[in-house]
Design an enzyme around this catalytic site. Sequence first.
Site, PDB file in Angstrom:
ATOM      1  N   HIS A   1       0.818  -1.217   0.000  1.00 44.88           N
ATOM      2  CA  HIS A   1       0.000   0.000   0.000  1.00 44.88           C
ATOM      3  C   HIS A   1       0.843   1.256   0.000  1.00 44.88           C
ATOM      4  CE1 HIS A   1      -3.879  -2.059   1.119  1.00 44.88           C
ATOM      5  NE2 HIS A   1      -4.015  -1.476  -0.043  1.00 44.88           N
TER       6      HIS A   1
ATOM      7  N   ARG B   1       7.484 -12.044  -8.807  1.00 44.82           N
ATOM      8  CA  ARG B   1       7.389 -10.575  -8.781  1.00 44.82           C
ATOM      9  C   ARG B   1       6.898 -10.044  -7.443  1.00 44.82           C
ATOM     10  NH1 ARG B   1       2.396  -9.419 -12.994  1.00 44.82           N
ATOM     11  NH2 ARG B   1       2.185  -7.421 -11.950  1.00 44.82           N
TER      12      ARG B   1
ATOM     13  N   CYS C   1       2.684  -2.738 -22.060  1.00 46.90           N
ATOM     14  CA  CYS C   1       1.746  -2.310 -21.017  1.00 46.90           C
ATOM     15  C   CYS C   1       2.224  -2.670 -19.622  1.00 46.90           C
ATOM     16  CB  CYS C   1       0.349  -2.859 -21.270  1.00 46.90           C
ATOM     17  SG  CYS C   1       0.263  -4.642 -21.184  1.00 46.90           S
TER      18      CYS C   1
HETATM   19  C1  PEP Z   1       2.329  -7.414 -16.939  1.00 40.26           C
HETATM   20  O1  PEP Z   1       2.459  -8.568 -16.544  1.00 40.26           O
HETATM   21  O2  PEP Z   1       3.280  -6.694 -17.304  1.00 40.26           O
HETATM   22  C2  PEP Z   1       0.993  -6.810 -17.003  1.00 40.26           C
HETATM   23  C3  PEP Z   1       0.814  -5.640 -17.570  1.00 40.26           C
HETATM   24  O3  PEP Z   1      -0.033  -7.483 -16.390  1.00 40.26           O
HETATM   25  P1  PEP Z   1      -0.253  -7.496 -14.793  1.00 40.26           P
HETATM   26  O4  PEP Z   1       0.729  -6.536 -14.196  1.00 40.26           O
HETATM   27  O5  PEP Z   1      -1.660  -7.117 -14.564  1.00 40.26           O
HETATM   28  O6  PEP Z   1       0.043  -8.925 -14.484  1.00 40.26           O
HETATM   29 MG    MG Z   2       0.717  -9.766 -16.281  1.00 42.25          MG
END
Ligand code: PEP
Ligand code: MG
Length: 551
Positions: free
Chosen positions: A183, A444, A481
């Site tokens: 957060h 991640r 993205c």
């Molecule tokens: C990504 O994995 O880079 C992505 C844009 O999707 P998310 O972050 O929603 O997994």
């Molecule tokens: Mg993703």
Amino acid sequence: MDLHGIGVGRGVAVGQVIRMPDPLPEPEDSGYSGDASAEKARVREALAAVAADYQARGEKAGGAARDVLEAAALMAQDPTLIDDVDSRIDSSKSGERAVFEAFTSFQEILIGMGGLMAERATDLGDVSQRIIAHLRGVPAPGVPTSDEPFVLVAPDLAPADTALLDLNKVLGLVTRDGGPTSHTAILARAKSIPAIVGVTGALDLTDGTVVIVDAATGTVHVSPSEAEIAEARQRIADRASAAVAPITDGALADGTKIPLLANLGSPKDAAAAVELGAEGVGLFRTEFLFLDSKSAPTVEEQRVQYAELLAHFPGKKVVVRALDAGADKPLSFLNSAHEENPALGLRGLRALRASEQILRDQLTALAQADAETEAELWVMAPMVSDSEETEYFVSLGRELGLAIVGVMAEVPSLAVLADQVLQTADFVSIGTNDLTQYTLAADRMLGSVAHFQDPWHPAVLRLVKLIGDAGAATGKPVGICGEAAADPQLAVVLVGLGATTLSMTPAALADVRAELAKYTLDQARELAAKAITARTAADARALGSGSQLQS
Ligand code: PEP
Ligand code: MG
């Protein structure tokens, strides 16, 4: 001396450190012999008061902070926790001690679950501190105040603290704990406060020490020289002028258009994105709409949400992603089986294919929303591995009336096979967050491997190049993205590798727009060619920087 962590945003701050006051001491476990029902009533009153306080703070703060504070209010009223507190009072614990133990044990469960859940543990700790403070009749520990602006250093920040930071006073944030999705990070990003989380050694900083917080590199420079301070102040001034520069469409110095799009998770955020100059939407994360749903949303429920989103972008491109359920974003109606490694499990398109009716309903709702609005709807699937999965998704999309259907490149296999995939898909959008996670085999959500989670890694850049080359060969668009698109310097390199659009959190648009305008396409390609020769992410960052250009 420098300290390192995970930078949030691109901001820079210079100022003196003030440390967060230490938490309340642990309530003693000395036994309680009073009236248990009176003690329970006292705790009930404290829970209600703390919940009401969160609600009131949420209303005052608005925006993303309100959601966070409302969630904290719900925690303070959680029936399972209240039952646990009651039964501890029944076994002769004082109210303070019972609250402390019940919340601590729930925190431990969350930490054991890892990922997003573990990051919520801090929020729970804050709720319990506030309840205990109320029971003791002392002020809740919170953000320190000062007449002079300062850099706040803390173990971690609770939602109530972060949400109410006085932006005129808090120049930057440095926390020992917290990952990129904590957060602290979410709210710092929303408030555009330069922040670095997960900084080992942060708590060794003492009050009054001058630091430079450089979120772009995740570095806290301790006791910098006058020259370093001057350079940092110049960067702060440059960012401020980029932020107020007129909003133009994204373009390189030679006029090559690079549309700059927004990553959104709710139609409610669309208007603010348009205001910041988003030329459309490059990633709409539909799963965020249904994280709390127990059953799959109906076609009609979805149509309303999608139409609301599309209505903000007449004539503009809006890329909507099919539900990306699984791993850190489980949806109870799509992911029911326990998996040891959910990031490698039935996630994204794999989960949708296993429950095809849910996917059909979503694509139907999207086609209906598209028919009643003027935006240009593009639809893509998450977690796609190869051309067989691509063909499945594209043909289903076409069958259900969608005109432009593509896939995300998040799994390395898809990048390697991009030439095959683009025979069928109308476009590819690269999700660099997952592409990095899977390429480097680094969760991640896990702070201990965060240094592997660097999209500058040459292995990730080479995969992006494979996709960029396939896009150029087929004449099809290749978007980015993931968070990498929000790193201005990396954005230039990604364009040099073949990205044709960039999508990011709207707060990052101004910085990326300003950086792109400094380079021609040839220069971006020159930097990209250098960066992919690097051996490490740090080397790639150095080789891909503008100072490396020949001319
Ligand atoms: C990504 O994995 O880079 C992505 C844009 O999707 P998310 O972050 O929603 O997994
Ligand atoms: Mg993703």
